[in-house]
Scaffold this motif. Structure first.
Motif, PDB file in Angstrom:
ATOM      1  N   ILE A 437       0.820  -1.207   0.000  1.00 35.32           N
ATOM      2  CA  ILE A 437       0.000   0.000   0.000  1.00 35.32           C
ATOM      3  C   ILE A 437       0.860   1.267   0.000  1.00 35.32           C
ATOM      4  O   ILE A 437       0.379   2.356  -0.306  1.00 35.32           O
ATOM      5  N   LEU A 438       2.155   1.123   0.302  1.00 38.63           N
ATOM      6  CA  LEU A 438       3.055   2.284   0.307  1.00 38.63           C
ATOM      7  C   LEU A 438       3.878   2.380  -0.971  1.00 38.63           C
ATOM      8  O   LEU A 438       4.796   3.178  -1.063  1.00 38.63           O
ATOM      9  N   GLY A 439       3.540   1.539  -1.960  1.00 42.15           N
ATOM     10  CA  GLY A 439       4.251   1.598  -3.225  1.00 42.15           C
ATOM     11  C   GLY A 439       5.281   0.504  -3.381  1.00 42.15           C
ATOM     12  O   GLY A 439       6.155   0.603  -4.253  1.00 42.15           O
ATOM     13  N   GLY A 440       5.190  -0.541  -2.569  1.00 44.34           N
ATOM     14  CA  GLY A 440       6.139  -1.643  -2.658  1.00 44.34           C
ATOM     15  C   GLY A 440       5.794  -2.603  -3.780  1.00 44.34           C
ATOM     16  O   GLY A 440       5.709  -3.812  -3.558  1.00 44.34           O
ATOM     17  N   CYS A 441       5.592  -2.091  -4.973  1.00 42.94           N
ATOM     18  CA  CYS A 441       5.233  -2.895  -6.141  1.00 42.94           C
ATOM     19  C   CYS A 441       5.456  -2.036  -7.381  1.00 42.94           C
ATOM     20  O   CYS A 441       5.808  -0.863  -7.278  1.00 42.94           O
ATOM     21  N   GLY A 442       5.250  -2.622  -8.541  1.00 41.64           N
ATOM     22  CA  GLY A 442       5.350  -1.861  -9.779  1.00 41.64           C
ATOM     23  C   GLY A 442       3.974  -1.677 -10.402  1.00 41.64           C
ATOM     24  O   GLY A 442       3.184  -2.622 -10.482  1.00 41.64           O
ATOM     25  N   VAL A 443       3.663  -0.457 -10.819  1.00 42.45           N
ATOM     26  CA  VAL A 443       2.387  -0.136 -11.475  1.00 42.45           C
ATOM     27  C   VAL A 443       2.699   0.817 -12.625  1.00 42.45           C
ATOM     28  O   VAL A 443       3.577   1.671 -12.494  1.00 42.45           O
ATOM     29  N   ASN A 444       2.012   0.662 -13.750  1.00 41.65           N
ATOM     30  CA  ASN A 444       2.256   1.625 -14.828  1.00 41.65           C
ATOM     31  C   ASN A 444       1.179   2.714 -14.835  1.00 41.65           C
ATOM     32  O   ASN A 444       0.087   2.534 -14.296  1.00 41.65           O
ATOM     33  N   LEU A 445       1.523   3.831 -15.430  1.00 41.23           N
ATOM     34  CA  LEU A 445       0.659   5.013 -15.390  1.00 41.23           C
ATOM     35  C   LEU A 445      -0.692   4.758 -16.047  1.00 41.23           C
ATOM     36  O   LEU A 445      -1.724   5.218 -15.547  1.00 41.23           O
ATOM     37  N   LEU A 446      -0.710   4.028 -17.159  1.00 45.07           N
ATOM     38  CA  LEU A 446      -1.966   3.786 -17.862  1.00 45.07           C
ATOM     39  C   LEU A 446      -2.939   3.018 -16.968  1.00 45.07           C
ATOM     40  O   LEU A 446      -4.105   3.404 -16.833  1.00 45.07           O
ATOM     41  N   GLU A 447      -2.480   1.949 -16.344  1.00 46.53           N
ATOM     42  CA  GLU A 447      -3.372   1.135 -15.508  1.00 46.53           C
ATOM     43  C   GLU A 447      -3.748   1.870 -14.227  1.00 46.53           C
ATOM     44  O   GLU A 447      -4.874   1.736 -13.741  1.00 46.53           O
ATOM     45  N   LEU A 448      -2.825   2.650 -13.681  1.00 45.05           N
ATOM     46  CA  LEU A 448      -3.138   3.408 -12.465  1.00 45.05           C
ATOM     47  C   LEU A 448      -4.185   4.476 -12.754  1.00 45.05           C
ATOM     48  O   LEU A 448      -5.127   4.674 -11.969  1.00 45.05           O
ATOM     49  N   THR A 449      -4.044   5.161 -13.889  1.00 44.58           N
ATOM     50  CA  THR A 449      -5.038   6.170 -14.261  1.00 44.58           C
ATOM     51  C   THR A 449      -6.398   5.522 -14.490  1.00 44.58           C
ATOM     52  O   THR A 449      -7.429   6.045 -14.071  1.00 44.58           O
ATOM     53  N   ASN A 450      -6.387   4.373 -15.138  1.00 42.49           N
ATOM     54  CA  ASN A 450      -7.644   3.656 -15.381  1.00 42.49           C
ATOM     55  C   ASN A 450      -8.269   3.175 -14.077  1.00 42.49           C
ATOM     56  O   ASN A 450      -9.489   3.089 -13.957  1.00 42.49           O
ATOM     57  N   LEU A 451      -7.430   2.878 -13.076  1.00 36.94           N
ATOM     58  CA  LEU A 451      -7.933   2.483 -11.758  1.00 36.94           C
ATOM     59  C   LEU A 451      -8.726   3.633 -11.130  1.00 36.94           C
ATOM     60  O   LEU A 451      -9.817   3.434 -10.596  1.00 36.94           O
ATOM     61  N   TYR A 452      -8.188   4.840 -11.224  1.00 37.45           N
ATOM     62  CA  TYR A 452      -8.889   6.018 -10.700  1.00 37.45           C
ATOM     63  C   TYR A 452     -10.154   6.308 -11.519  1.00 37.45           C
ATOM     64  O   TYR A 452     -11.150   6.802 -10.973  1.00 37.45           O
ATOM     65  N   ALA A 453     -10.109   5.994 -12.817  1.00 41.44           N
ATOM     66  CA  ALA A 453     -11.314   6.181 -13.643  1.00 41.44           C
ATOM     67  C   ALA A 453     -12.448   5.297 -13.129  1.00 41.44           C
ATOM     68  O   ALA A 453     -13.623   5.634 -13.279  1.00 41.44           O
ATOM     69  N   GLY A 454     -12.093   4.156 -12.512  1.00 42.13           N
ATOM     70  CA  GLY A 454     -13.109   3.300 -11.894  1.00 42.13           C
ATOM     71  C   GLY A 454     -13.799   4.003 -10.732  1.00 42.13           C
ATOM     72  O   GLY A 454     -15.008   3.843 -10.522  1.00 42.13           O
ATOM     73  N   LEU A 455     -13.056   4.802  -9.973  1.00 41.62           N
ATOM     74  CA  LEU A 455     -13.673   5.599  -8.900  1.00 41.62           C
ATOM     75  C   LEU A 455     -14.615   6.637  -9.500  1.00 41.62           C
ATOM     76  O   LEU A 455     -15.719   6.862  -8.992  1.00 41.62           O
ATOM     77  N   ALA A 456     -14.164   7.281 -10.578  1.00 45.12           N
ATOM     78  CA  ALA A 456     -14.996   8.290 -11.240  1.00 45.12           C
ATOM     79  C   ALA A 456     -16.263   7.671 -11.813  1.00 45.12           C
ATOM     80  O   ALA A 456     -17.283   8.344 -11.946  1.00 45.12           O
ATOM     81  N   ASN A 457     -16.201   6.378 -12.148  1.00 41.70           N
ATOM     82  CA  ASN A 457     -17.360   5.674 -12.702  1.00 41.70           C
ATOM     83  C   ASN A 457     -18.204   5.013 -11.621  1.00 41.70           C
ATOM     84  O   ASN A 457     -18.939   4.070 -11.904  1.00 41.70           O
ATOM     85  N   GLY A 458     -18.081   5.481 -10.403  1.00 40.70           N
ATOM     86  CA  GLY A 458     -18.932   4.972  -9.335  1.00 40.70           C
ATOM     87  C   GLY A 458     -18.592   3.557  -8.915  1.00 40.70           C
ATOM     88  O   GLY A 458     -19.481   2.786  -8.523  1.00 40.70           O
ATOM     89  N   GLY A 459     -17.297   3.195  -8.979  1.00 43.29           N
ATOM     90  CA  GLY A 459     -16.869   1.886  -8.500  1.00 43.29           C
ATOM     91  C   GLY A 459     -16.938   0.787  -9.527  1.00 43.29           C
ATOM     92  O   GLY A 459     -16.718  -0.382  -9.202  1.00 43.29           O
ATOM     93  N   LYS A 460     -17.218   1.152 -10.782  1.00 47.47           N
ATOM     94  CA  LYS A 460     -17.262   0.153 -11.855  1.00 47.47           C
ATOM     95  C   LYS A 460     -15.931   0.211 -12.610  1.00 47.47           C
ATOM     96  O   LYS A 460     -15.587   1.224 -13.195  1.00 47.47           O
ATOM     97  N   PHE A 461     -15.197  -0.905 -12.575  1.00 52.98           N
ATOM     98  CA  PHE A 461     -13.866  -0.957 -13.165  1.00 52.98           C
ATOM     99  C   PHE A 461     -13.892  -1.795 -14.441  1.00 52.98           C
ATOM    100  O   PHE A 461     -14.456  -2.891 -14.462  1.00 52.98           O
ATOM    101  N   LYS A 462     -13.297  -1.238 -15.503  1.00 48.48           N
ATOM    102  CA  LYS A 462     -13.270  -1.954 -16.779  1.00 48.48           C
ATOM    103  C   LYS A 462     -12.033  -1.548 -17.567  1.00 48.48           C
ATOM    104  O   LYS A 462     -11.383  -0.551 -17.243  1.00 48.48           O
ATOM    105  N   PRO A 463     -11.689  -2.316 -18.615  1.00 49.13           N
ATOM    106  CA  PRO A 463     -10.454  -2.040 -19.363  1.00 49.13           C
ATOM    107  C   PRO A 463     -10.506  -0.711 -20.121  1.00 49.13           C
ATOM    108  O   PRO A 463     -11.578  -0.206 -20.454  1.00 49.13           O
ATOM    109  N   VAL A 464      -9.318  -0.192 -20.393  1.00 50.49           N
ATOM    110  CA  VAL A 464      -9.188   1.000 -21.246  1.00 50.49           C
ATOM    111  C   VAL A 464      -9.574   0.628 -22.673  1.00 50.49           C
ATOM    112  O   VAL A 464      -9.257  -0.452 -23.159  1.00 50.49           O
ATOM    113  N   ARG A 465     -10.261   1.530 -23.344  1.00 52.81           N
ATOM    114  CA  ARG A 465     -10.594   1.332 -24.767  1.00 52.81           C
ATOM    115  C   ARG A 465      -9.580   2.101 -25.609  1.00 52.81           C
ATOM    116  O   ARG A 465      -9.591   3.314 -25.672  1.00 52.81           O
ATOM    117  N   PHE A 466      -8.680   1.346 -26.251  1.00 50.17           N
ATOM    118  CA  PHE A 466      -7.657   1.960 -27.107  1.00 50.17           C
ATOM    119  C   PHE A 466      -8.231   2.353 -28.457  1.00 50.17           C
ATOM    120  O   PHE A 466      -7.858   3.369 -29.031  1.00 50.17           O
TER     121      PHE A 466
END
Length: 769
Positions: A437-466
């Motif tokens: 939880i303190l960053g002891g892992c690797g995450v890329n910016l695209l997936e992290l941004t999409n993770l926050y987009a799940g919060l913006a979508n009211g808790g519904k998480f889905k893949p990025v549409r390229f």
């Protein structure tokens, strides 16, 4: 000539026709050669060209459809190459006869007589110009006419005609010579393109502009003579300037283009979801903010913009400058896994709210703690005591986040992240431990941004549409809309410790939920934020992993985030998330953050989830009874017959009271319990912090034992005045809880007991080797 001879001649004719037609059908036509390997074309959401790559054979080919061909270009080509195109069956005998006479008179080939269909046959099977090969061209021309319509043949021609150098087809020629779509060519441009295939390298305007002018004029004269254009049109067209060099084909979104070409190697037209206006703004803003940081050793960054509704990828900037070889500009920073620092913390708080463990004003304890040898510390190496959930999140405190992670138990945040689409966690959960939880892992910016987009979508998480045509998945409802709303309210709080340094970028900013992150060693700076419409992620750092003191999320990445939100988040009727009906407001104790109890002195408002959020009333403020004569605290068993007074005190729990007392916090003085009372007071027993249970300690040889003493430390409620330490049954210390005691180690298995003045005790066992 008698009748029998006529019959024989007719028979020979029809047999010849039959044999010829049969041959046309039996000898296969090389259909595959009609469509050569094209360039790969990357388009934006509006089908505008972003990138074109060379075809496999190093040629530029941009295929066009019939409807993409300018009427003026068709008119010019037909006038110049084959005015009777729509009336013959692949071969124009008159044109061939005329060419034969002209060539005989000249003693060399000066005229071809080939129709467009015959030229097509030569383009797919190039051969030296001989009588035999001309007959083969005629044969193939008949095959073409049998198989395809005139419209199709003309389209094939426009896509296969040579235009000089490595330019094939009018699509590529139009962009490389005139920087425009073939549909928008002028008359003069059409006439030049009509002439070039006749002698591609000789008539290239970028190499021989005078020859190109003469060729264009020749086509214009033909059009005039055939009354296809007026004199005025001819004069206007022949005065058009000709290009003296090639235009470069677009080279936008290089990082994303490279990824998509690898992902879809067989797809030659890739229609992305990219909004090129947003893409260019993101590139410009990132470069602008990074420029002054270069002299501090910060060389790169990346930006991702996602439109929340369908998780459409609207922009992806992989580096500050794709061509910056010195700073590895071709590395795609949006896909490179890096430590996210504190950027994952909002999700542990979301799970805490979702599971009813916390609410925004609940208290968390930011004091030293140890989990099997792991001791989390805060970014500033200090502790803050009791803090609210809101404060812990906004200040990005490490210890409360780790404590909450441990309290969730099980796989906790690990399983959530995997299910929400984070693909960069290949190891099992115990590999990452609580430091995840303190960053002891690797995450890329695209997936992290999409993770926050799940919060913006009211808790519904889905893949990025390229791609524009990608399926819009329903997604997984991993958090409730209510939890996301409460979290978004907390993340939109502007009063933050880091804010003064970036205030100039946020002063006119729309309401945004945002979080920063800084990795260990100042190697990565992050800032992720979202509104109802967009989620933006920013990473700033060096691709070689070099740490720089100025690489702090709030200082290096947040200004990019704010600037971009200011320009792309246009005002609309709904500027923030609607509060769900399942989110209510209540009053809680200003001190404890718990629902108001009978003895709370003041209150504050809090958003909560009825039936889910913690509901126990405040127990920090308690009513005690104090004996007037002795000043001792009386319980219900020893009050009878005594003269006492009521007093409201703050009784802090054992987990934090001792730390607060040691660090100068003013705590209420709670009198000790009446010593003659026979009852043991209820409440939490001492919590032993050191030594830790089931731990193995080692005596270091050659080091004096007085330097290897082991600390005896415990935390107790602020009602406790005295604690007693027993080692293997022997009293080794008694005194105030704030005092620290030590003992000299000896080999063996040991038992430590800590007892408070109320008779409550705890014990641990450990080994010294």
């Amino acid at each position: 000539m008698n009748f029998s001879l006529i019959k024989i001649l007719l028979a020979i004719f029809f047999i010849s026709v039959f044999v010829f037609l049969l041959t046309l059908l039996v000898i296969p036509f090389p259909v595959e050669k009609l469509i050569s390997s094209p360039s790969t074309i990357i388009l934006d959401k509006d089908s505008k060209m972003l990138r074109v790559t060379l075809a496999a054979d190093e040629m530029w080919r941009i295929p066009i459809k019939t409807g993409d061909i300018s009427p003026a270009l068709k008119k010019a080509v037909l006038a110049y190459e084959d005015r009777h195109f729509y009336y013959h069956f692949g071969v124009n005998p008159i044109a061939i006869f005329r060419a034969m006479i002209a060539n005989c008179k000249a003693g060399k080939i000066v005229q071809g007589g080939s129709t467009i269909t015959m030229q097509m046959a030569r383009l797919i099977e190039p051969k030296p110009r001989t009588v035999k090969n001309k007959l083969i061209e005629i044969f193939r021309a008949f095959q073409l006419e049998l198989r395809y319509s005139k419209k199709e043949i003309l389209t094939f021609y426009f896509n296969l005609a040579p235009y000089g150098g490595n330019i094939v087809g009018v699509g590529a020629a139009s962009y490389l010579y005139f920087n425009k779509d073939p549909k928008h060519l002028s008359l003069g441009e059409c006439c030049l393109l009509a002439a070039i295939p006749n002698s591609p390298n000789k008539l290239r305007p970028d190499l021989n502009i005078e020859a190109a002018k003469k060729a264009r004029l020749k086509v214009l004269k033909l059009l005039l003579n055939q009354t296809k254009i007026s004199v005025g049109k001819k004069i206007e067209a022949q005065s058009e300037p000709l290009p003296n060099k090639r235009f470069p084909l677009p080279f936008e979104i290089p990082h994303l283009s490279n990824s998509l070409i690898q992902k879809y190697p067989q797809t030659k037209i890739i229609n992305t979801a990219i909004d090129n206006d947003i893409q260019r703004l993101a590139e410009k803003i990132l470069k602008s903010h990074l420029s002054p940081l270069e002299n501090k050793g910060i060389t790169n960054g990346a930006v991702v913009v996602i439109e929340n509704r369908n998780h459409n990828l609207r922009a992806l900037v992989g580096s500050k400058d794709f061509y910056d070889i010195q700073n590895s500009g071709q590395v795609n920073g949006a896909l490179a896994p890096r430590s996210p620092g504190s950027a994952l913390k909002p999700f542990i708080y979301a799970l805490g709210i979702e599971n009813g463990i916390i609410s925004p004003e609940s208290l968390l304890f930011d004091v030293p703690v140890e989990y099997s040898g792991y001791r989390p510390v805060n970014y500033d190496d200090t502790y803050h005591g009791a803090v609210t959930v809101r404060e812990a999140l906004i200040r990005s405190l490490n210890v409360p986040a780790v404590n909450l992670y441990a309290k969730l138990g099980g796989d906790g945040i690990y399983s959530f992240l995997k299910e929400a689409g984070i693909s960069t966690l290949p190891k099992p959960q115990n590999y990452y431990g609580l430091s995840l939880i303190l960053g002891g892992c690797g995450v890329n910016l695209l997936e992290l941004t999409n993770l926050y987009a799940g919060l913006a979508n009211g808790g519904k998480f889905k893949p990025v549409r390229f791609l524009k045509a990608d399926v819009d998945f329903e997604g997984k409802q991993l958090l409730s809309k209510s939890t996301c709303f409460i979290l978004s309210e907390m993340l939109s709080e502007l009063r933050r410790p880091e804010l003064p340094s970036v205030w100039e970028y946020s002063i006119n900013m729309p309401k945004v939920a945002w979080k920063t992150g800084t990795s260990y060693g100042h190697r990565d700076a992050w800032s992720i934020g979202y509104t109802p419409k967009y989620t933006i992620g920013v990473w700033v750092g060096n691709f070689d992993g070099k740490g720089v003191p100025e690489l702090v999320g709030a200082e290096a990445a947040a200004p990019v985030l704010f600037s971009l939100f200011n320009v792309i988040n246009k005002p609309s009727g709904n500027n923030w998330f609607l509060q769900p009906q399942t989110v209510k407001q209540r009053q809680v104790c200003s001190k404890s953050g718990m629902p108001l109890g009978e003895y709370c002195a003041s209150a504050k408002d809090e958003l909560f989830l009825p039936g889910i959020s913690p509901y126990l009333k405040c127990n920090l403020h308690q009513l005690i009874f104090v004996d007037v004569k002795t000043g001792k605290r009386l319980c219900s068993h020893c009050r009878d017959g005594k003269n006492y007074e009521e007093r409201i005190v703050e009784k802090w729990p054992a987990e934090i009271a001792t730390w607060m007392a040691r660090n100068g916090f003013s705590l209420d003085l709670i009198p000790e319990h009446y010593p003659l009372c026979s009852k043991i007071v209820s409440g939490k027993k001492p919590i032993i912090l050191s030594p830790t249970s089931q731990t193995e300690y080692k005596i270091r040889p050659g080091v004096n034992l007085k330097y290897q003493k082991i600390l005896l430390d415990a935390t107790v409620s602020n009602e406790t005045k005295t604690i007693y330490w027993f080692l293997d049954g022997k009293l080794v210390f008694s005194g105030r809880p704030t005092e620290k005691a030590f003992f000299t180690p000896t080999h063996g298995i040991h038992r430590v007991l800590c007892t408070d003045d109320q008779g409550r005790d705890s014990e641990v066992r450990f080994v010294i080797k």
